[in-house]
Motif scaffolding. Structure first.
Motif, PDB file in Angstrom:
ATOM      1  N   VAL A  93      35.065  36.601  40.978  1.00  0.00           N
ATOM      2  CA  VAL A  93      36.083  37.515  41.187  1.00  0.00           C
ATOM      3  C   VAL A  93      37.233  37.594  39.977  1.00  0.00           C
ATOM      4  O   VAL A  93      37.034  36.649  39.160  1.00  0.00           O
ATOM      5  N   THR A  94      37.999  38.349  39.806  1.00  0.00           N
ATOM      6  CA  THR A  94      38.948  38.611  38.664  1.00  0.00           C
ATOM      7  C   THR A  94      40.147  37.476  38.913  1.00  0.00           C
ATOM      8  O   THR A  94      40.190  36.841  39.900  1.00  0.00           O
ATOM      9  N   ASN A 147      40.230  39.673  43.016  1.00  0.00           N
ATOM     10  CA  ASN A 147      39.536  40.802  43.226  1.00  0.00           C
ATOM     11  C   ASN A 147      37.962  40.892  42.960  1.00  0.00           C
ATOM     12  O   ASN A 147      37.686  40.190  41.892  1.00  0.00           O
ATOM     13  N   TYR A 148      37.072  41.452  43.715  1.00  0.00           N
ATOM     14  CA  TYR A 148      35.596  41.310  43.335  1.00  0.00           C
ATOM     15  C   TYR A 148      35.445  41.995  41.914  1.00  0.00           C
ATOM     16  O   TYR A 148      36.026  42.904  41.314  1.00  0.00           O
ATOM     17  N   THR A 173      33.050  43.466  39.327  1.00  0.00           N
ATOM     18  CA  THR A 173      31.885  44.170  39.577  1.00  0.00           C
ATOM     19  C   THR A 173      30.608  44.082  38.852  1.00  0.00           C
ATOM     20  O   THR A 173      29.823  44.521  39.311  1.00  0.00           O
TER      21      THR A 173
END
Length: 538
Positions: free
Chosen positions: A348-349, A353-354, A356
């Motif tokens: 994740v970031t 967040n995911y 990519t």
């Protein structure tokens, strides 16, 4: 023109005949059996024996090395080069022409079968391996510096505050080169107290993992766990001990690297290693005939995945990067991260967040993948020149997570590898609704510890009362004075929701009589709070 064309055809035919193939040669037996070993310390270190005994891991014939006489004979065979060996599989990885490899059984009756990396050369399907049965330091307050976010995201810092920093735990890092680890001040903390337990380059067949390499990938990976620069950087397991193994050949991509990995895992097991971290994955190769398919990522097909499952069976905790194919055609988790016995970590970031690029799970895997995620985009690492910079990849989220799990296992030494894995899953942010991108989400290692110790994590946890525990028929709830309504969910230890109910001041009980005896996870949600408890159904 015809003569030139004929010459080209003859040359091409000659090269085709001499083309080198890779294959695994499986042997019928070994020189002896466990029953005939005079002392187990002849094949395992005392630490390895102690770890196996502590977790009820049987010592069996797979722990006996490959018969050295068989290896010597194979080395003497015409056109054959022995590349690696595996005691778990009782197999030898060889390289040679197709003809020379196929001629081996006629010369050596101890050969059971041959499995070519080029699957089209195999007349019979290889026999599938069985799926494994699931079976003191100074207290210190760290200034994590640039590493703060990636450490605190998984709450490893809270374990450190409780003096769980990896002391007494042993980790094998299996990667490419480790330049600078023997000289940089960032690893001086490791060197001065002898926490680099040993090194070996399975590609070059020597102990130099620092200079015989074109890659510093292993150094960056290690730094996320073991790096320490006062007030600037602290890894997730700064006081653990480490073995540094090179299994990745940066000059090519060939199935022999899977064999090197298994060989290194076997050595790790013999040395009493607790945790293996690998930021490597195998899907396709320079020779496309050797390529795996996405369907092969089923958790029990590739050589390295089958080896990983045995390593899990032997009691070690394996943490592996999910891969960086999320935005590429391949997309899914590769080998050995597809193994049921491997704890697979996506990325994740910094905001959670995911990322990519992080490889995703799929229906091919027998268990949900990835298991969890950690910061892998913009992770802070220490380079081979000592500089602290950011790099992105699941190569870094995996060791960040591995170091945290090392500390958790230090805190819970009586837990098995499978139990540690499940506790971390249960602590994760979306345990109740996992996805192929994030797995069970971002773990909270302090919560994982609390789940076992029965410690409350906050005011809501302490104010909610659940009784009796153990329970036979009905669970009762005492609600906090400021709450009027609670949602209650019960999950089995595989993460499956088995009950769902709502309670208030009047209907404050839950009928659990339908549940089988065993351990369950109880999650309670109010409008603004949540708490998790373990319950035992009698």
């Amino acid at each position: 023109m015809k003569k030139r064309l004929l010459l080209v055809m003859l040359v091409c035919s000659h090269f085709t005949l001499l083309a080198q193939e890779d294959a695994w040669v499986y042997l019928k037996d070994k020189a002896t059996t466990i029953a005939n070993i005079s002392s187990l310390t002849d094949i395992l270190t005392a630490k390895a024996i102690a770890r196996k005994n502590a977790h009820n891991v049987p010592i069996d014939d797979r722990d006996i090395p490959v018969n050295p006489a068989y290896i010597s004979q194979l080395k003497s065979a015409t056109g054959i080069t022995v590349m690696a060996k595996s005691k778990w599989f009782n197999a030898v990885h060889v390289r040679g022409s197709e003809t020379d490899i196929k001629n081996l059984p006629s010369s050596f009756p101890f050969i059971e079968r041959i499995d070519f990396a080029n699957k089209s050369l195999n007349l019979n399907k290889p026999v599938k391996q069985k799926t494994p049965t699931k079976t003191e330091s100074t207290l210190e307050t760290f200034n994590y510096g640039t590493a703060a976010n990636q450490v605190e995201m998984i709450h490893a810092n809270q374990l450190h505050l409780s003096n769980y920093t990896g002391a007494g735990m042993t980790v094998a890092v299996m990667d490419s080169g480790f330049p600078g680890v023997n000289t940089l001040s960032a690893f001086e903390r490791l060197r001065t107290v002898g926490q680099v337990m040993g090194t070996y380059d399975f590609v070059g067949k020597d102990e130099d993992v620092y200079t015989n390499t074109t890659s510093s990938h292993g150094t960056l990976v290690l730094s996320t766990m073991a790096g320490y620069i006062e007030n600037q950087y602290v890894g997730t397991a700064p006081d653990a001990s480490y073995y540094l193994f090179v299994t990745e050949d940066d000059d090519s991509e060939n199935p022999v690297e899977e064999s090197y990995w298994v060989e290194a895992a076997e050595r790790a097991d013999s040395l009493g290693v607790d945790v293996i971290n690998t930021s490597l994955g195998y899907t396709t190769f320079d020779n496309e005939n050797y390529n795996h398919t996405t369907a092969d990522m089923d958790g029990n097909t590739t050589f390295i995945t089958k080896g990983a499952n045995i390593a899990f069976e032997k009691g070690m905790l394996l943490v592996n990067s999910a891969g960086n194919d999320g935005n590429k055609p391949w997309q899914i988790v590769g080998a050995p991260a597809d193994a049921a016995g491997v704890f697979t970590v996506g990325a994740v970031t910094a905001a959670g967040n995911y990322a990519t690029f992080s490889s995703i799970g799929s229906a091919f895997q027998s268990v949900h993948k990835p298991d969890v995620v950690a910061q892998g985009e913009g992770s802070y690492v220490i380079l081979e020149n000592g500089a602290i910079e950011t790099r992105s990849g699941t190569s870094f989220s995996a060791p960040i997570m591995a170091g945290g799990m090392v500390c958790l296992w230090q805190a819970l030494p009586n837990k098995t590898n499978a139990e540690i894995m499940q506790l971390v899953r249960q602590s994760a942010s979306i345990f109740s609704y996992p996805t192929y991108a994030l797995g069970y989400g971002i773990p909270n290692l302090q919560l994982a510890l609390n789940l076992t110790l029965g410690v409350a994590g906050d005011d809501f946890n302490t104010s909610v009362k659940v009784f009796p525990n153990p329970v036979k028929e009905h669970l009762y709830f005492k609600m906090p004075s400021n709450e009027t309504f609670l949602k209650v969910m019960v999950f089995d230890m595989l993460g499956k929701q088995v009950l769902h109910h709502s309670v208030d001041a009047v209907t404050n009980q839950l009928d659990v009589s339908s549940l089988s005896k065993g351990l369950y996870l109880l999650k309670i949600h109010s409008k603004n709070n949540a708490a998790t408890f373990k319950i035992i159904k009698q």
